[in-house]
Design an enzyme around this catalytic site. Structure first.
Site, PDB file in Angstrom:
ATOM      1  N   ARG A  52     -35.586  26.715   7.553  1.00 36.94           N
ATOM      2  CA  ARG A  52     -36.528  25.678   7.114  1.00 36.94           C
ATOM      3  C   ARG A  52     -35.850  24.761   6.091  1.00 36.94           C
ATOM      4  O   ARG A  52     -36.041  23.553   6.076  1.00 36.94           O
ATOM      5  CB  ARG A  52     -37.807  26.310   6.543  1.00 36.94           C
ATOM      6  CG  ARG A  52     -38.727  25.284   5.921  1.00 36.94           C
ATOM      7  CD  ARG A  52     -40.185  25.719   5.736  1.00 36.94           C
ATOM      8  NE  ARG A  52     -40.415  27.120   5.527  1.00 36.94           N
ATOM      9  CZ  ARG A  52     -40.181  27.777   4.390  1.00 36.94           C
ATOM     10  NH1 ARG A  52     -39.695  27.145   3.335  1.00 36.94           N
ATOM     11  NH2 ARG A  52     -40.431  29.070   4.294  1.00 36.94           N
ATOM     12  N   TYR A 107     -49.947   0.845  12.922  1.00 35.36           N
ATOM     13  CA  TYR A 107     -50.172   1.878  13.932  1.00 35.36           C
ATOM     14  C   TYR A 107     -51.450   2.673  13.587  1.00 35.36           C
ATOM     15  O   TYR A 107     -51.632   3.094  12.434  1.00 35.36           O
ATOM     16  CB  TYR A 107     -48.940   2.794  14.009  1.00 35.36           C
ATOM     17  CG  TYR A 107     -49.181   4.040  14.815  1.00 35.36           C
ATOM     18  CD1 TYR A 107     -49.620   3.960  16.135  1.00 35.36           C
ATOM     19  CD2 TYR A 107     -49.001   5.306  14.277  1.00 35.36           C
ATOM     20  CE1 TYR A 107     -49.863   5.100  16.881  1.00 35.36           C
ATOM     21  CE2 TYR A 107     -49.232   6.458  15.012  1.00 35.36           C
ATOM     22  CZ  TYR A 107     -49.670   6.344  16.313  1.00 35.36           C
ATOM     23  OH  TYR A 107     -49.919   7.463  17.052  1.00 35.36           O
ATOM     24  N   ASP A 148     -41.678   1.357   8.000  1.00 33.06           N
ATOM     25  CA  ASP A 148     -41.645   2.065   9.283  1.00 33.06           C
ATOM     26  C   ASP A 148     -40.787   1.227  10.224  1.00 33.06           C
ATOM     27  O   ASP A 148     -41.175   0.126  10.621  1.00 33.06           O
ATOM     28  CB  ASP A 148     -43.083   2.227   9.817  1.00 33.06           C
ATOM     29  CG  ASP A 148     -43.133   3.052  11.105  1.00 33.06           C
ATOM     30  OD1 ASP A 148     -42.152   3.022  11.869  1.00 33.06           O
ATOM     31  OD2 ASP A 148     -44.163   3.702  11.340  1.00 33.06           O
ATOM     32  N   LYS A 193     -39.645   7.710  19.731  1.00 31.78           N
ATOM     33  CA  LYS A 193     -39.589   6.438  20.441  1.00 31.78           C
ATOM     34  C   LYS A 193     -38.131   6.097  20.782  1.00 31.78           C
ATOM     35  O   LYS A 193     -37.496   6.829  21.507  1.00 31.78           O
ATOM     36  CB  LYS A 193     -40.299   5.380  19.595  1.00 31.78           C
ATOM     37  CG  LYS A 193     -41.696   5.826  19.109  1.00 31.78           C
ATOM     38  CD  LYS A 193     -42.607   6.097  20.266  1.00 31.78           C
ATOM     39  CE  LYS A 193     -44.022   6.518  20.006  1.00 31.78           C
ATOM     40  NZ  LYS A 193     -44.450   7.189  18.849  1.00 31.78           N
TER      41      LYS A 193
HETATM   42  N1  PLP Z   1     -45.074   4.884  13.538  1.00 33.01           N
HETATM   43  C1  PLP Z   1     -45.213   4.085  14.614  1.00 33.01           C
HETATM   44  C2  PLP Z   1     -44.892   2.630  14.492  1.00 33.01           C
HETATM   45  C3  PLP Z   1     -45.647   4.616  15.833  1.00 33.01           C
HETATM   46  O1  PLP Z   1     -45.789   3.813  16.897  1.00 33.01           O
HETATM   47  C4  PLP Z   1     -45.941   6.011  15.914  1.00 33.01           C
HETATM   48  C5  PLP Z   1     -46.425   6.628  17.162  1.00 33.01           C
HETATM   49  O2  PLP Z   1     -46.761   5.995  18.128  1.00 33.01           O
HETATM   50  C6  PLP Z   1     -45.805   6.796  14.778  1.00 33.01           C
HETATM   51  C7  PLP Z   1     -45.350   6.213  13.621  1.00 33.01           C
HETATM   52  C8  PLP Z   1     -46.115   8.260  14.811  1.00 33.01           C
HETATM   53  O3  PLP Z   1     -45.097   8.961  15.448  1.00 33.01           O
HETATM   54  P1  PLP Z   1     -45.279  10.342  16.272  1.00 33.01           P
HETATM   55  O4  PLP Z   1     -46.122  10.041  17.446  1.00 33.01           O
HETATM   56  O5  PLP Z   1     -43.864  10.709  16.582  1.00 33.01           O
HETATM   57  O6  PLP Z   1     -45.933  11.310  15.341  1.00 33.01           O
END
Ligand code: PLP
Length: 378
Positions: free
Chosen positions: A49, A101, A173, A198
């Site tokens: 961990r 998001y 992000d 992604k």
């Molecule tokens: N940030 C963005 C811009 C996203 O599009 C997403 C998911 O679609 C996330 C964070 C969250 O990621 P995860 O689905 O890997 O938890």
């Protein structure tokens, strides 16, 4: 080691790190425990961990790529954002763009209700208005650029300066552009988060998140909580993200070339009212002239999958109002421009002509289905 350019760093990420066997690719270390050479001594690995050799290769390589001091691989993008939120105490405020998001909005709302973290959502197109909204309690600006799903670019450099002036953290992000197109830390950010599910993973086969930070104090706090909470990325998933990263520069070039071509083509598609494309990257959104077209369009696409993710080699189409952004109340969603006519495309690396033909055919069938064969008046 001499400084390597991005493609070299990534193509060889983790390679030749196992001198015992000479394995070119990194091994997947599944062991959760590590034998100590003696009392008070450690190989650098004690318990998985805290640190795992496969995860460490990913974290060290990715920190170099984003030009931060340390990276933390998490079990999902949301776990990565959760890790960043562990830096906040009750009363520490966040300013974020309205176009965010939906999952991040949902987590922020939970923190607001449960832990008293005030979050204000603003249009970030006017930096002076954002600056006026900063109060003594504000601790951070949390930005996605381009925004999701309206794909507006936010000038990170300006917000980096504002954050510095007011002693705030700038958190970005960077899921949509990746460090191939944008390096937020170089532009003034303190922390970068990613859904590595992604583009970084790139093949729709691994759920993962990454946090990169600059500065000893921030990295120390994040490392402590990463270990304490334990939402870390598994060795196998770390290996999958390493493998994905090896082709990231190539894939981003193809995603972008295809997206440019499709954006251009969609501008002359009679059923499309508006195309939202920032000119870079592989994501684009569009508004159809009649929301009744959405259901038959989605049913008639053959190559493009109606699925709720992005950044993979295959093209996906998403309907934000019932999928990614469903957690934002409808009135609020509509006010923010996420209406029933909006669709989002994650353009893959297939042949652009095939994708264009798939869209044109599905639009034609959708028009027939709703009994609208004529080209609508503009
Ligand atoms: N940030 C963005 C811009 C996203 O599009 C997403 C998911 O679609 C996330 C964070 C969250 O990621 P995860 O689905 O890997 O938890």
């Amino acid at each position: 080691m001499t400084k390597r350019n991005t493609s070299t760093l990534l193509a060889q990420l983790g390679n030749r790190t196992d001198p015992r066997t000479g394995a070119v690719n990194p091994p997947i270390h599944l062991s959760t425990a590590y034998e100590h050479p003696g009392l008070g001594r450690s190989t650098g690995f004690d318990y998985a961990r805290t640190k795992n050799p496969t995860r460490a290769l990913l974290e060290e390589g990715f920190a170099e790529l984003e030009e931060g001091d340390a990276a933390f691989a998490c079990s999902s993008g949301m776990a990565a954002i959760g890790l960043v939120l562990s830096l906040f105490r009750p009363g520490d405020g966040i300013l974020a763009p309205e176009d965010l998001y939906g999952g991040t909005y949902r987590l922020f709302e939970h923190y607001r209700r449960q832990y008293g973290i005030p979050v204000d959502y603003l249009p970030f197109d006017d930096p002076s208005e954002v600056e006026r909204s900063i109060t003594a309690g504000t601790k951070a600006l949390f930005i996605e650029s381009p925004t999701n799903p309206l794909l507006q670019e936010i000038d990170l450099e300006i917000y980096g300066k504002i954050a510095k002036k007011h002693g705030l953290l700038l958190i970005v992000d960077n899921t949509f552009y990746t460090p191939i197109l944008q390096k937020p830390i170089v532009l003034g950010a303190d922390i970068v988060v990613h859904s590595a599910t992604k583009y970084l993973g790139g093949h729709n086969d691994v759920l993962a998140g990454l946090v990169v930070a600059k500065g000893e104090d921030l990295c120390g706090q994040l490392a402590a909580h990463h270990n304490a909470e334990g939402a870390v990325l598994s060795p196998f998933d770390s290996w999958l993200v390493i493998r994905g990263l090896k082709t990231l520069p190539l894939r981003m070039r193809q995603h972008e070339a295809n997206a440019r071509e499709i954006a251009e083509r969609l501008r002359s598609e009679p059923s499309v009212k508006e195309v939202l494309y920032p000119g870079r990257g592989g994501m684009l959104s569009l508004r159809v002239r009649d929301p009744a077209l959405v259901a038959p369009l989605l049913e008639n696409l053959e190559l493009i999958a109606f699925a709720e993710s992005l950044g993979g080699v295959e093209t996906f189409i998403t309907y934000p109002s019932t999928q990614t952004h469903a957690d934002i109340p409808q009135k609020e969603r509509t006010r923010r421009g996420i209406d029933d006519s909006l669709l989002r495309l994650s353009v893959g690396i297939e042949d652009a002509d095939d994708l264009i033909a798939d869209l044109a055919r599905a639009f034609e069938l959708a028009r027939q289905k709703i009994g609208n064969t004529a080209v609508p008046a503009t």
